[in-house]
Write a protein that holds these residues in place. Structure first.
Motif, PDB file in Angstrom:
ATOM      1  N   ALA A 119     -45.977  14.567  17.996  1.00 43.17           N
ATOM      2  CA  ALA A 119     -45.937  13.751  19.217  1.00 43.17           C
ATOM      3  C   ALA A 119     -44.732  13.986  20.128  1.00 43.17           C
ATOM      4  O   ALA A 119     -44.736  13.535  21.262  1.00 43.17           O
ATOM      5  CB  ALA A 119     -45.999  12.268  18.839  1.00 43.17           C
ATOM      6  N   ALA A 185     -46.827  13.625  25.910  1.00 43.70           N
ATOM      7  CA  ALA A 185     -46.446  13.114  24.595  1.00 43.70           C
ATOM      8  C   ALA A 185     -47.699  12.857  23.771  1.00 43.70           C
ATOM      9  O   ALA A 185     -48.662  12.261  24.253  1.00 43.70           O
ATOM     10  CB  ALA A 185     -45.643  11.831  24.743  1.00 43.70           C
ATOM     11  N   GLY A 186     -47.675  13.328  22.528  1.00 49.57           N
ATOM     12  CA  GLY A 186     -48.822  13.119  21.646  1.00 49.57           C
ATOM     13  C   GLY A 186     -49.897  14.181  21.801  1.00 49.57           C
ATOM     14  O   GLY A 186     -50.866  14.193  21.058  1.00 49.57           O
ATOM     15  N   ARG A 191     -52.585  11.720  20.652  1.00 49.46           N
ATOM     16  CA  ARG A 191     -52.910  10.699  21.657  1.00 49.46           C
ATOM     17  C   ARG A 191     -54.230  10.020  21.323  1.00 49.46           C
ATOM     18  O   ARG A 191     -54.353   8.798  21.355  1.00 49.46           O
ATOM     19  CB  ARG A 191     -53.015  11.354  23.037  1.00 49.46           C
ATOM     20  CG  ARG A 191     -51.904  10.934  23.980  1.00 49.46           C
ATOM     21  CD  ARG A 191     -52.066  11.668  25.283  1.00 49.46           C
ATOM     22  NE  ARG A 191     -51.943  10.764  26.413  1.00 49.46           N
ATOM     23  CZ  ARG A 191     -50.807  10.502  27.027  1.00 49.46           C
ATOM     24  NH1 ARG A 191     -49.671  11.017  26.594  1.00 49.46           N
ATOM     25  NH2 ARG A 191     -50.783   9.714  28.075  1.00 49.46           N
ATOM     26  N   THR A 244     -46.929   6.804  17.424  1.00 52.08           N
ATOM     27  CA  THR A 244     -47.380   5.948  18.528  1.00 52.08           C
ATOM     28  C   THR A 244     -46.175   5.432  19.314  1.00 52.08           C
ATOM     29  O   THR A 244     -46.216   5.348  20.539  1.00 52.08           O
ATOM     30  CB  THR A 244     -48.213   4.746  18.020  1.00 52.08           C
ATOM     31  OG1 THR A 244     -47.460   4.041  17.049  1.00 52.08           O
ATOM     32  CG2 THR A 244     -49.513   5.181  17.410  1.00 52.08           C
ATOM     33  N   ILE A 247     -45.047   8.088  21.726  1.00 54.13           N
ATOM     34  CA  ILE A 247     -45.954   8.226  22.882  1.00 54.13           C
ATOM     35  C   ILE A 247     -45.749   7.039  23.832  1.00 54.13           C
ATOM     36  O   ILE A 247     -45.715   7.205  25.054  1.00 54.13           O
ATOM     37  CB  ILE A 247     -47.435   8.299  22.437  1.00 54.13           C
ATOM     38  CG1 ILE A 247     -47.657   9.518  21.551  1.00 54.13           C
ATOM     39  CG2 ILE A 247     -48.364   8.370  23.655  1.00 54.13           C
ATOM     40  CD1 ILE A 247     -49.054   9.593  20.948  1.00 54.13           C
ATOM     41  N   SER A 251     -44.713   7.482  27.594  1.00 55.49           N
ATOM     42  CA  SER A 251     -45.744   7.244  28.615  1.00 55.49           C
ATOM     43  C   SER A 251     -45.643   5.858  29.257  1.00 55.49           C
ATOM     44  O   SER A 251     -46.168   5.633  30.341  1.00 55.49           O
ATOM     45  CB  SER A 251     -47.134   7.386  27.995  1.00 55.49           C
ATOM     46  OG  SER A 251     -47.345   6.355  27.039  1.00 55.49           O
TER      47      SER A 251
END
Ligand code: NAD
Length: 282
Positions: A119, A185-186, A191, A244, A247, A251
């Motif tokens: 990630a 990201a991810g 993702r 997570t 990310i 984001s």
């Protein structure tokens, strides 16, 4: 073809990458910080080869020869003459950046540096080196000897040649590649799984459905081989919490914000299969 490979990190993924690479004919140097981690990695590889031999998918001679192509070391200098280095240490950006800074000084100008991160943006790892065009993501899946996919990730400055070399390497280990053209990201896979896991954990946390029913819905409703909560237990609750969380940080998209129960599970040591307890008891 790059014939000398260094793998940094002998955990679940690093050992798996070393295993499939040695099987494909590469001379592999496997590096970790302790002899215990290296011994664990090596015996896991030997046991996995034995299983392939027992199933008739590999000859005992090939398994022995592949194992002999893997040398283990705690000395990062051993990566100096590698054509390709694959990093597979903890999912912590500062740990990865420190390794890439050191590798950049250590290896030849032409060497490609790859990260197995799930990630962390490749661009952020590449930026600490003087060779961002020769840094790329090679995201293998667990268990590496069995999973067919390798997600290749272009950092902002990754060159076409580097991407091609990463593809050649991954394909030579028998993998099928997908390319992530923009370093979000991810990437694509983390993702997708993160969005699914976060929503599954929220449904579980708020009592909308049991873990079993959430997983059954995904398996029988969508044809998934495994439900998202069982997947989280298999991968590690801590690993998915980090993924997570990264990310989300990157984001600022609320759908990736890790539910509180994941933090508490990690605090309590309920990390999934590896600890015996996660969303299920093992
Ligand atoms: N576990 C998965 O299913 C999975 C899948 C795809 C990608 N990944 C990614 O692969 C990477 C490794 O994950 P893993 O599950 O193998 O982790 P792991 O915890 O099993 O192994 C990490 C290893 O790195 C070693 N390490 C830490 N610092 C080091 C250093 N400075 N030099 C050398 N070794 C060092 C640790 O001792 C440990 O053995 C992470 O970036 C992770 O996000 C994991």
């Amino acid at each position: 073809m790059a014939k000398k490979l260094a793998v940094v990190g002998a955990g679940l993924m690093g050992a798996g990458i070393a295993q499939v690479s040695a099987q494909a004919g590469y001379e592999v140097v496997l590096r970790d910080v302790t002899d215990e981690a290296l011994a664990r990695g090596r015996s896991g590889i030997a046991a996995s080869y034995e299983k392939f031999v027992a199933k008739g998918k590999m000859t005992a001679e090939d398994a022995e020869a592949a194992l002999a192509r893997i040398t283990t070391t705690t000395d990062l200098d051993a990566a100096a003459d590698a054509d390709l280095v694959v990093e597979a240490v903890f999912e912590r950006i500062e740990v990865k950046q420190e390794i890439f800074r050191t590798l950049d000084r250590l290896v030849g100008d032409d060497t490609v540096l790859a990260s197995n991160t799930s990630a962390i943006p490749i661009t952020k790892i590449a930026a600490v080196t003087e060779r961002p065009e020769r840094v790329v993501g090679t995201h293998f899946f667990s268990p590496v000897p069995l999973m067919q996919l390798c997600e290749l990730v272009r950092g902002y400055k990754t060159s076409d040649e580097t991407l091609a070399r990463a593809r050649e390497f991954a394909e030579s280990t028998g993998k099928t590649c997908v390319v992530v053209n923009r370093d979000v990201a991810g990437f694509v896979t983390t993702r997708l799984i993160s969005a699914l896991v976060v929503e599954a954990v929220k449904l579980y946390e708020s009592g909308v459905a049991s873990a079993e029913d959430i997983d059954t819905a995904c398996k029988l409703g969508f044809g998934h081989a495994m439900g998202p909560l069982a997947t989280t237990d298999l991968t590690g609750v801590d690993i998915l919490l980090h993924a997570t969380g990264n990310i989300y940080t990157e984001s600022q998209d609320e759908k990736f914000a890790p539910p509180e129960i994941m933090r508490r599970m990690v605090d309590a040591g309920d990390l999934g299969r590896k600890s015996g307890q996660g969303f299920y008891t093992y």
